[in-house]
Write an enzyme that holds these catalytic residues in place. Structure first.
Site, PDB file in Angstrom:
ATOM      1  N   ARG A   1     -68.829 -31.570   9.432  1.00  0.00           N
ATOM      2  CA  ARG A   1     -68.553 -31.145   8.057  1.00  0.00           C
ATOM      3  C   ARG A   1     -69.864 -31.011   7.284  1.00  0.00           C
ATOM      4  NH1 ARG A   1     -64.016 -34.483   5.070  1.00  0.00           N
ATOM      5  NH2 ARG A   1     -64.138 -32.673   3.681  1.00  0.00           N
TER       6      ARG A   1
ATOM      7  N   CYS B   1     -69.430 -38.383  -0.094  1.00  0.00           N
ATOM      8  CA  CYS B   1     -68.595 -38.061   1.063  1.00  0.00           C
ATOM      9  C   CYS B   1     -67.738 -36.867   0.682  1.00  0.00           C
ATOM     10  CB  CYS B   1     -67.769 -39.269   1.470  1.00  0.00           C
ATOM     11  SG  CYS B   1     -66.710 -39.916   0.147  1.00  0.00           S
TER      12      CYS B   1
END
Length: 283
Positions: free
Chosen positions: A180, A238
């Site tokens: 990611r 995050c």
């Protein structure tokens, strides 16, 4: 005071005259949910069996406000958060222990919020419920009302501009999975990639196969290899401020203070004007 507690230590503390307040924050990120699958039901998991005396805390409703421009898990309304903590029996002069189903992310989110809002003694059960060897209960406790009043600290919190600046002037760690970060996949947010200058530091590399944190010395070595030094200002983000809290907790175990960008990638990527970097290079 340490940031984590073992199951053995928790059992000993629960047997004392003044046991800690125990918060059960069962939650997990479900990529399948983004595609329409049923959400993980933490309350049902709690009802099926929990450590005696533990009070369920709903991450989505009590540890965050509604998703929107500020991300998927923005900061909760502080008055509502304080009320939820008092209902759970949290008081300023009584220790708190937080646990979840074992991943540690949700427990870390509760730990971070309580610490950031001024509670002096909060720990996370290392390894979560799977580490607990004692009995479980299906009784729902009714704790006496606590007196905790949130008083947010001046440090420990980053907004988008602060995260961007820290990526240049200090160390900004990206706690998401490496793919990611690199932008190879993005199952949830508008676009893949990372904040320019951020360093990939997947939070799952802070724990062993049993879900428990690596020893503090190993964590210090890991973060040092990622650029964290004694004089560096450190921040973490995050996807939505949950797994990032777990990395802040890992840094605390290692003795490194850090700040959390709560909006994280879900906020950053929602604004097309903000730059996006892809690939393994932080820039």
């Amino acid at each position: 005071m340490t940031a984590i507690i073992t199951a053995t230590e928790l059992a000993q503390d629960l047997a004392t005259q003044r046991p800690p307040v125990l918060l059960d924050v069962r939650w997990q990120l479900s990529v399948a949910q983004a595609a329409g699958a049923p959400a993980f039901d933490g309350r049902a998991e709690y009802a099926a069996g929990h450590i005696p005396g533990a009070v369920f805390v709903d991450l989505d409703r009590e540890l965050a406000s509604a998703p929107g421009d500020r991300g998927r898990h923005p900061l909760p309304d502080l008055a509502e958060f304080g009320a939820a903590m008092r209902r759970a029996g949290v008081s300023a002069d009584r220790p708190v222990v937080v646990l979840d189903g074992g991943q540690g992310w949700a427990a870390a989110r509760a730990w971070w919020l309580l610490r950031w809002t001024g509670h002096p003694d909060v720990r996370v059960l290392d390894g979560g419920l799977p580490a607990w060897q004692g009995p479980l209960s299906t009784d729902v406790p009714a704790p006496a009302e606590g007196d905790f009043e949130p008083a947010p600290g001046a440090a420990g919190l980053l907004d988008a501009d602060g995260a961007a600046a820290l990526a240049r002037a200090g160390v900004l760690l990206d706690a998401r999975a490496g793919e990611r970060y690199r932008g190879e996949v993005e199952p949830i947010d508008r676009v893949g990639g990372h904040i320019p200058g951020a360093v990939s530091a997947p939070t799952n590399e802070n724990v062993g196969p049993d879900g428990r944190f690596l020893p503090a010395a190993e964590l210090r070595d890991r973060f040092k290899a990622l650029g964290v030094s004694d004089d560096a200002e450190v921040g973490v983000y995050c996807g939505s401020g949950v797994s990032g809290a777990h990395e802040v907790l890992a840094l605390a175990v290692a003795g490194v203070p850090s700040a959390l960008y709560v909006g994280s990638w879900s906020e950053w990527s929602s604004d097309p004007s903000r730059p996006v970097a892809v690939g393994a290079d932080p820039q």
